[in-house]
Enzyme design. Structure first.
Site, PDB file in Angstrom:
ATOM      1  N   GLU A 218      20.425  -4.493   6.282  1.00 32.23           N
ATOM      2  CA  GLU A 218      21.069  -3.747   5.192  1.00 32.23           C
ATOM      3  C   GLU A 218      22.258  -2.921   5.651  1.00 32.23           C
ATOM      4  O   GLU A 218      23.230  -2.733   4.910  1.00 32.23           O
ATOM      5  CB  GLU A 218      20.042  -2.831   4.508  1.00 32.23           C
ATOM      6  CG  GLU A 218      19.010  -3.560   3.656  1.00 32.23           C
ATOM      7  CD  GLU A 218      17.782  -3.956   4.435  1.00 32.23           C
ATOM      8  OE1 GLU A 218      16.773  -4.315   3.808  1.00 32.23           O
ATOM      9  OE2 GLU A 218      17.827  -3.924   5.695  1.00 32.23           O
TER      10      GLU A 218
ATOM     11  N   GLY B 265      14.713  -7.020   2.162  1.00 30.22           N
ATOM     12  CA  GLY B 265      13.666  -6.905   1.160  1.00 30.22           C
ATOM     13  C   GLY B 265      12.496  -7.832   1.408  1.00 30.22           C
ATOM     14  O   GLY B 265      11.350  -7.515   1.071  1.00 30.22           O
TER      15      GLY B 265
ATOM     16  N   GLU C 223      10.366  -6.091   3.739  1.00 27.62           N
ATOM     17  CA  GLU C 223       9.725  -4.969   3.060  1.00 27.62           C
ATOM     18  C   GLU C 223       8.516  -5.442   2.246  1.00 27.62           C
ATOM     19  O   GLU C 223       7.492  -4.742   2.171  1.00 27.62           O
ATOM     20  CB  GLU C 223      10.739  -4.237   2.184  1.00 27.62           C
ATOM     21  CG  GLU C 223      11.772  -3.468   3.011  1.00 27.62           C
ATOM     22  CD  GLU C 223      12.757  -2.697   2.163  1.00 27.62           C
ATOM     23  OE1 GLU C 223      12.680  -1.470   2.131  1.00 27.62           O
ATOM     24  OE2 GLU C 223      13.623  -3.356   1.537  1.00 27.62           O
TER      25      GLU C 223
ATOM     26  N   ALA D 166      17.104  -9.330  -0.720  1.00 29.36           N
ATOM     27  CA  ALA D 166      17.318  -9.176  -2.155  1.00 29.36           C
ATOM     28  C   ALA D 166      18.424 -10.112  -2.618  1.00 29.36           C
ATOM     29  O   ALA D 166      19.093 -10.757  -1.803  1.00 29.36           O
ATOM     30  CB  ALA D 166      17.670  -7.724  -2.469  1.00 29.36           C
TER      31      ALA D 166
END
Length: 700
Positions: free
Chosen positions: A129, A106, A109, A67
């Site tokens: 993370e 992310g 993901e 992200a």
């Protein structure tokens, strides 16, 4: 047909495949524009009757590597990353993700939300993370266990480590690995899926990793046992979320994950860890890089083969540099070279490197007793004893033999580098490279910039730090630079409290409870009390008589209690043991020193001990900023975390000050301040920051 959704997400149809290309350099971070572009592209592909399948890939060096961390502290703009992943997974046409580079957080993901995954052979995947005090918050904790089981998913998420594509395939996280062009391979996979009619394959509907509920519940139990006693929030939340993936329906699990993610995001720990992440990258942004040109450094002379010199040599060899070690006599040189060899041999035994790696590195190492053999090196680093006269002699000899343009560096911890530089004919080529022991392991490198140093030399210092895998921090010339100056006030705060009634063992316990691996008196024992004693004696003639001086450390040294190396310091050590035991004789000596001054002992709580120590550090950090020694508060935090064991999850002393508030810091300092201590006397720069409602972060 070509349609540009946004500069960061492009869309075109190739045959019957919608190709969605992410292009948001440098790492294709999943910022708002990318997220919105992905949703728009998926919806267009789904609505296009000519499209039978979708391929998501990225331009540049990597599939999205996570992200956009800069958005975490701003109001969230829709679509959120969880919504993007849900939209990808809900697509009624098969979605293939073609992965290359470092597919992290992310980005992975997004891949997990796709129906099929193919990766380049060199690709890496992971969930980092936890290093930011967070958890995979876009369905990662729910989707990954469904593919690979709880144990492997927890290992990835709790460690934050990356794994290779082939290993990921073995564990069911990736379907195929290619050694060819990743875009071509992705298109081939898409054609194959379409031709076979296998259709969509939603990860949240899969149960591959859920087939052994006993093993999965055992993994949850083991993970909880592994973090028992930890104060960190994110690991516990990760375990909870993975457990939820085993017990709850899909939608409920995602809601559970979302709530846990928001809890982590709002926590002081995550704020601090994100601050450190950004600060580490910000440290390399120094003014000299704007005009300085990096000099070529391919060969380095290291003067001194002791523990520090050998560690520096190992670090340089790990950076694929040629190294010439110089010592004063044959025995010392043999010992120094032997230390270097021993480090690499231990690495082979521990399987960190191969025998071939070791031989390749050592082939770059040479030793000499003649200063003239350093004439051709690009950089010379002196790592001799911390004695000004000896260092000046070494610099004079280097000045006489080094080629024009060679850089002269000192590894001094305290000495005035401006004076060292002025003692030779080329002060513009002098810089401080303050490595931390063990130099081949510690990531911090204080790059100390004297007044006359050229921008080229500073730029070269930062380039060297990057090559060695270290975090370079720019520092001005002062006694102790950033780290040792703050260490000094930390120790003084601890010593003042001990003289006033606390025991060294209580202070150590309190600071370990705060998050330090060792308390200040344990560190004294590890380093050797005689080192600080020698420094105190050097400064005795210039010591301010109005400033309080604690004498119990001197008395311990006079008794020969130098720490671990002699079996006795603040702690007593059994023969061959590094585990110290509390020593009543030390408490008696301190009590006698206290009594001689007429000090009536008082009680200290752990919270007060912690607050006194950390406020003294933050106050000294503010002085370093005011004096221009440190460029920014975040640099101070980086130094204290990477060089002195300040708990990373607290963010460093300047970040802690911002979290408690500078008004509270000033109030604490005023309460702790006395006329004879100074370390708690509030620095003036606090006043305008408080007046303007700012923290130290405003100076970053």
């Amino acid at each position: 047909m070509n349609l540009i959704m946004d500069d960061s997400v492009k869309y075109h149809v190739q045959d019957d495949i919608a190709v969605i290309t992410i292009n948001n350099p440098p790492v294709n971070a999943l910022g708002h524009a990318v997220r919105a572009g992905l949703v728009a592209a998926i919806e267009r592909a789904e609505a296009d009757n000519a499209v039978a399948g979708v391929l998501i890939h990225a331009q540049g060096r990597t599939f999205p590597a996570g992200a956009d961390i800069k958005e975490f502290d701003k109001p969230l703009l829709d679509p959120s990353l969880p919504a993007v992943c849900d939209r990808i997974e809900a697509c009624t046409k098969p979605v293939i993700a073609a992965l290359h580079g470092t597919v992290l957080g992310g980005g992975f993901e997004v891949a997990l939300a796709s129906h099929y995954r193919i990766a380049a052979a060199q690709a890496k995947i992971g969930f980092p993370e936890v290093n930011l005090g967070l958890l995979p918050g876009a369905g990662g904790t729910q989707r990954a266990p469904r593919l690979c089981g709880a144990a492997f998913a927890l290992g990835l998420m709790l460690s934050g480590k990356q794994i290779g594509a082939f290993f990921a395939k073995k564990r069911g996280l990736i379907d195929e690995v290619t050694k060819g062009n990743i875009l071509d391979a992705g298109l081939a996979m898409a054609r194959d899926v379409i031709a076979k009619g296998t259709g969509v394959r939603r990860t949240l509907e899969r149960r591959d990793g859920l087939k052994d509920p006993i093993a999965n519940q055992s993994a949850i139990k083991d993970a909880r046992s592994g973090i028992e006693g930890s104060v960190l929030l994110a690991p516990a939340k990760i375990i909870d979320c993975v457990e939820a993936s085993l017990l709850l329906p899909d939608e409920a699990g995602k809601i559970f994950e979302s709530i846990a993610f928001e809890d982590c995001l709002a926590s002081d720990q995550s704020v601090a860890l994100r601050h450190v992440f950004i600060s580490e990258r910000m440290a390399a942004n120094v003014p000299e890089l704007a005009t300085g040109k990096v000099r070529n450094i391919s060969s380095v002379g290291v003067i001194g083969g002791g523990t520090m010199g050998a560690g520096i040599a190992v670090s340089l060899l790990d950076g694929d540099l040629d190294v010439v070690m110089l010592e004063r006599d044959a025995a010392s040189l043999e010992a120094g070279l032997g230390r270097v060899v021993a480090v690499f041999e231990r690495s082979v035994v521990k399987k960190r490197i191969t025998e071939e790696d070791k031989n390749r590195k050592l082939a770059r190492l040479a030793g000499t007793l003649n200063m003239s053999d350093l004439a051709g090196v690009d950089l010379a680093i002196e790592a001799v004893i911390e004695d000004r006269a000896i260092k000046e002699e070494v610099f004079a000899q280097l000045d006489a033999v080094l080629k024009s343009g060679a850089i002269l560096a000192t590894n001094t911890s305290y000495l005035d580098i401006d004076e060292l530089a002025s003692s030779i004919s080329r002060p513009q080529d002098v810089v401080g490279l303050h490595f931390f022991s063990p130099a081949n392991i510690m990531k911090l490198l204080e790059i100390v910039v004297p007044d006359a140093t050229s921008d080229d030399v500073v730029a070269s210092g930062f380039a060297l730090a990057k090559r060695l895998g270290k975090i370079g921090v720019r520092v001005g010339v002062t006694d102790g630079f950033i780290g040792n100056r703050i260490l000094k006030v930390y120790r003084l705060a601890a010593e003042y409290m001990v003289e006033d009634g606390a025991s060294p063992y209580q202070v150590d316990r309190a600071m370990r409870g705060y998050g330090f691996g060792l308390g200040p008196f344990q560190v004294y024992d590890l380093a050797g009390l005689d080192i600080a004693w020698a420094q105190r004696k050097r400064h005795a003639a210039t010591r301010d008589p109005d400033i309080r001086y604690t004498e119990f450390g001197d008395k311990m040294c006079e008794a020969g209690w130098f720490g671990q190396k002699v079996g006795r310091g603040f702690y007593h050590y059994e023969a061959g043991s590094r585990q110290g035991k509390e020593d009543q004789a030390v408490l008696d000596l301190i009590a006698d020193a206290r009594g001689a001054k007429g000090i009536k002992p008082r009680r200290f709580g752990d919270a007060e001990i912690q607050r006194r120590c950390v406020s003294a550090m933050a106050n000294e950090g503010a002085k370093l900023l005011a004096q221009g020694i440190a460029l920014r508060p975040s640099d101070i935090d980086v130094v204290m975390i990477h060089g002195y064991g300040f708990p990373r999850w607290r963010g460093g002393p300047m970040q802690v000050a911002d979290q408690v508030g500078l008004m509270q810091l000033r109030s604490d300092l005023r309460r702790f301040d006395t006329a004879d201590t100074q370390i708690w006397h509030p620095v003036e720069m606090l006043d305008p920051l408080i007046l303007n409602g700012q923290g130290f972060g405003a100076l970053n």
